[in-house]
Motif scaffolding. Structure first.
Motif, PDB file in Angstrom:
ATOM      1  N   LEU A  41       0.833  -1.203   0.000  1.00 20.85           N
ATOM      2  CA  LEU A  41       0.000   0.000   0.000  1.00 20.85           C
ATOM      3  C   LEU A  41       0.869   1.255   0.000  1.00 20.85           C
ATOM      4  CD1 LEU A  41      -2.798   1.314   0.185  1.00 20.85           C
ATOM      5  CD2 LEU A  41      -2.674   1.038   2.674  1.00 20.85           C
ATOM      6  N   VAL A  42       1.916   1.277   0.821  1.00 19.75           N
ATOM      7  CA  VAL A  42       2.822   2.424   0.865  1.00 19.75           C
ATOM      8  C   VAL A  42       3.504   2.617  -0.485  1.00 19.75           C
ATOM      9  CG1 VAL A  42       4.878   3.392   1.960  1.00 19.75           C
ATOM     10  CG2 VAL A  42       3.199   2.163   3.344  1.00 19.75           C
ATOM     11  N   GLN A  43       3.909   1.524  -1.093  1.00 20.57           N
ATOM     12  CA  GLN A  43       4.560   1.615  -2.400  1.00 20.57           C
ATOM     13  C   GLN A  43       3.598   2.131  -3.462  1.00 20.57           C
ATOM     14  OE1 GLN A  43       6.314  -2.237  -3.144  1.00 20.57           O
ATOM     15  NE2 GLN A  43       7.621  -2.118  -1.333  1.00 20.57           N
ATOM     16  N   ALA A  44       2.337   1.713  -3.379  1.00 20.31           N
ATOM     17  CA  ALA A  44       1.341   2.201  -4.333  1.00 20.31           C
ATOM     18  C   ALA A  44       1.130   3.710  -4.176  1.00 20.31           C
ATOM     19  CB  ALA A  44       0.022   1.460  -4.140  1.00 20.31           C
ATOM     20  N   LEU A  45       1.139   4.190  -2.941  1.00 19.24           N
ATOM     21  CA  LEU A  45       1.021   5.623  -2.706  1.00 19.24           C
ATOM     22  C   LEU A  45       2.184   6.367  -3.354  1.00 19.24           C
ATOM     23  CD1 LEU A  45      -0.058   5.539   1.050  1.00 19.24           C
ATOM     24  CD2 LEU A  45      -1.473   6.312  -0.852  1.00 19.24           C
ATOM     25  N   ASP A  52       4.708  12.121  -2.988  1.00 20.31           N
ATOM     26  CA  ASP A  52       5.429  13.305  -3.454  1.00 20.31           C
ATOM     27  C   ASP A  52       4.738  14.583  -3.011  1.00 20.31           C
ATOM     28  OD1 ASP A  52       7.817  12.783  -4.655  1.00 20.31           O
ATOM     29  OD2 ASP A  52       6.995  12.453  -6.642  1.00 20.31           O
ATOM     30  N   ARG A  53       3.420  14.543  -2.975  1.00 15.26           N
ATOM     31  CA  ARG A  53       2.656  15.743  -2.633  1.00 15.26           C
ATOM     32  C   ARG A  53       2.820  16.148  -1.177  1.00 15.26           C
ATOM     33  NH1 ARG A  53      -1.117  17.810  -5.963  1.00 15.26           N
ATOM     34  NH2 ARG A  53      -1.397  16.813  -7.995  1.00 15.26           N
ATOM     35  N   GLN A  99       3.728   8.311   6.828  1.00 15.36           N
ATOM     36  CA  GLN A  99       4.935   8.468   6.031  1.00 15.36           C
ATOM     37  C   GLN A  99       5.358   9.943   6.001  1.00 15.36           C
ATOM     38  OE1 GLN A  99       6.664   6.030   5.136  1.00 15.36           O
ATOM     39  NE2 GLN A  99       7.613   6.232   3.130  1.00 15.36           N
ATOM     40  N   GLY A 100       4.373  10.821   5.858  1.00 12.54           N
ATOM     41  CA  GLY A 100       4.671  12.241   5.825  1.00 12.54           C
ATOM     42  C   GLY A 100       5.190  12.751   7.157  1.00 12.54           C
ATOM     43  N   LEU A 101       4.573  12.313   8.244  1.00 15.63           N
ATOM     44  CA  LEU A 101       4.977  12.758   9.573  1.00 15.63           C
ATOM     45  C   LEU A 101       6.413  12.327   9.874  1.00 15.63           C
ATOM     46  CD1 LEU A 101       3.600  14.259  11.972  1.00 15.63           C
ATOM     47  CD2 LEU A 101       3.170  12.004  12.957  1.00 15.63           C
ATOM     48  N   LEU A 119      15.182  10.533   1.880  1.00 15.36           N
ATOM     49  CA  LEU A 119      13.948  11.180   1.435  1.00 15.36           C
ATOM     50  C   LEU A 119      13.445  10.614   0.117  1.00 15.36           C
ATOM     51  CD1 LEU A 119      11.860  13.289   2.144  1.00 15.36           C
ATOM     52  CD2 LEU A 119      13.228  15.002   0.949  1.00 15.36           C
ATOM     53  N   GLY A 120      14.358  10.362  -0.835  1.00 17.89           N
ATOM     54  CA  GLY A 120      13.940   9.781  -2.111  1.00 17.89           C
ATOM     55  C   GLY A 120      13.217   8.455  -1.940  1.00 17.89           C
ATOM     56  N   PRO A 121      13.813   7.491  -1.209  1.00 16.13           N
ATOM     57  CA  PRO A 121      13.123   6.218  -0.973  1.00 16.13           C
ATOM     58  C   PRO A 121      11.800   6.379  -0.226  1.00 16.13           C
ATOM     59  CG  PRO A 121      15.463   5.981  -0.542  1.00 16.13           C
ATOM     60  CD  PRO A 121      15.215   7.447  -0.762  1.00 16.13           C
ATOM     61  N   ALA A 122      11.733   7.344   0.709  1.00 17.63           N
ATOM     62  CA  ALA A 122      10.485   7.560   1.438  1.00 17.63           C
ATOM     63  C   ALA A 122       9.404   8.086   0.503  1.00 17.63           C
ATOM     64  CB  ALA A 122      10.706   8.535   2.590  1.00 17.63           C
ATOM     65  N   ARG A 123       9.752   9.012  -0.380  1.00 15.41           N
ATOM     66  CA  ARG A 123       8.778   9.565  -1.324  1.00 15.41           C
ATOM     67  C   ARG A 123       8.311   8.518  -2.333  1.00 15.41           C
ATOM     68  NH1 ARG A 123      10.796  15.711  -2.541  1.00 15.41           N
ATOM     69  NH2 ARG A 123       8.948  15.687  -3.875  1.00 15.41           N
ATOM     70  N   ALA A 124       9.178   7.556  -2.627  1.00 16.40           N
ATOM     71  CA  ALA A 124       8.817   6.497  -3.566  1.00 16.40           C
ATOM     72  C   ALA A 124       8.045   5.375  -2.893  1.00 16.40           C
ATOM     73  CB  ALA A 124      10.074   5.938  -4.226  1.00 16.40           C
ATOM     74  N   GLY A 125       7.983   5.390  -1.563  1.00 17.85           N
ATOM     75  CA  GLY A 125       7.285   4.331  -0.841  1.00 17.85           C
ATOM     76  C   GLY A 125       8.137   3.098  -0.618  1.00 17.85           C
TER      77      GLY A 125
END
Length: 410
Positions: A41-45, A52-53, A99-101, A119-125
């Motif tokens: 689910l996180v990866q799909a986001l 990214d938003r 994830q954002g928090l 940050l890149g891996p977190a934004r990509a899920g």
């Protein structure tokens, strides 16, 4: 407060998000295990660009000038995103928010190395983040946290102590950890550290909570951190925490509004179709008035959330008060609306798997995390009285904003 309404682009985007959540994210959520991080689910986001938003326009320090002025960006865009996802799939909304928090401090205050590595891996899920502020003895009074960061050389520390009620723990890949580097200094002696989950001495255990979210406790047994792990500046970590919470607090209200709207929609459909006492349930004045009250509270909460978020995006100075008001009214309204919806549905709403049974468990926690309702009232009152103080009155001048008590994410 300024009158507020959404433009056509924002309305269309919200409708698109609801459809996306219902058709693509909800099936993934349903395959997840309660109390565990749902990585697909996180990866799909991430793949859908929704993570990214969370960080669009954020730069070091999180200044107002760095925010992107776009109809679906900034704090308002975050609120629209969370409300829309919550209406269709609370699990997707929660995964996105956590994830954002956890990663926002890195986006706003992290070094170039930290941002590049995490940050890149977190934004990509691909990497799961967590915000580690709460402790067994430091919840609403977050400035009282006791996790010790003892000096261990010219630019290194050893973390010793506990964190509790940490979302995404113990399964996160990295943690934004707040520890005390200067004993006895209150909020001014806290430092934020980026701690990878595989750091020696860091262990965690899951907690079984009312809502089926991944939440756990962390134990730090002499975990080594260095200057490269500091987020922002030493002894300035409380500012990192408060900036993050101020950004996300109005959107907690948006999450609550999304749940309230889902409960209201279900109630409108049920009461229009349900036969009772020779007519439809909606024909009973007591029912109709109850539904009207539910709708009014939901809309009032929505407007306050949107106004607070828009004020944040404009860089207005009273965001602490507005954010507190928005979270307070929205979470309390959602509790009322969901409870009323359960009452009007009757026993069917108590059956495991029913939408309202799910919402009833989900809606309780937001009145506690990221600032319990009592803490929000304290913040509001403090800000109101501070506004009445004469300019330059040193005897009654307001305390620093960083000293405001907060409740970290559950």
């Amino acid at each position: 407060m300024t009158a507020f309404s959404l433009n056509p682009e924002q309305i269309a985007w919200c409708a698109e998000l609801r459809t996306l959540a219902d058709e693509q994210l909800k099936p993934l959520a349903e395959k997840g295990e309660p109390g565990r991080v749902n990585r697909p689910l996180v990866q799909a986001l991430g793949e859908l660009g929704l993570l990214d938003r969370l960080f669009a326009g954020e730069g070091p320090g999180g200044s107002a000038a760095s925010r992107t002025p776009h109809a679906t960006s900034g704090a308002l865009g975050l609120c629209l995103l969370r409300e829309s996802l919550a209406h269709a799939c609370t699990e997707a909304e929660t995964a996105l928010a956590l994830q954002g928090l956890g990663a926002h401090p890195v986006a706003a205050y992290g070094s170039a190395r930290q941002r590049e590595q995490w940050l890149g891996p977190a934004r990509a899920g691909h990497a799961v983040a967590a915000f580690a502020l709460s402790e067994p003895g430091a919840g609403s009074d977050a400035a009282a946290l006791a996790l010790s960061a003892a000096p261990d050389g010219p630019s290194s520390w050893r973390l010793t102590g506990e964190k509790c009620w940490i979302s995404n723990a113990p399964e996160a890949d990295f943690y934004t950890v707040f520890a005390r580097t200067t004993p006895g200094a209150g909020a001014r002696g806290v430092t934020a550290f980026l701690v990878p989950a595989d750091r020696a001495g860091l262990t965690g255990t899951p907690l079984d909570m009312l809502s089926p979210h991944p939440i756990g406790a962390l134990a730090f047994d002499g975990v080594t951190v260095t200057g490269e792990d500091v987020i922002g500046e030493p002894d300035r970590g409380f500012r990192v925490a408060m900036t993050t919470l101020n950004r996300f607090r109005p959107s907690v209200g948006a999450f609550a509004v999304g749940m309230a709207a889902a409960a209201l929609d279900a109630t409108l459909a049920h009461t229009a179709e349900r036969d009772a006492f020779g007519g439809k349930l909606k024909d009973l004045q007591a029912v109709a008035h109850q539904v009207a009250e539910m709708a009014t509270r939901t809309e009032a909460a929505r407007l306050m959330v949107h106004a607070a978020a828009a004020a944040y995006d404009r860089g207005e100075p009273d965001i602490a008060k507005r954010a507190a008001m928005a979270k307070l009214i929205a979470t309390e309204a959602a509790q009322y609306v969901v409870d009323a919806a359960v009452q009007l549905h009757g026993a069917r709403a108590l059956q495991r798997g029913h939408l309202l049974e799910h919402l009833y468990r989900e809606v309780r926690a937001p009145r506690i995390y990221e600032g319990a309702s009592e803490v929000q009232r304290a913040i509001i009152a403090k800000e109101l009285y501070a506004e009445q103080q004469p300019a330059g009155d040193s005897a009654t001048r307001r305390a620093p904003r960083s000293a405001t008590p907060e409740e970290p994410s559950a």
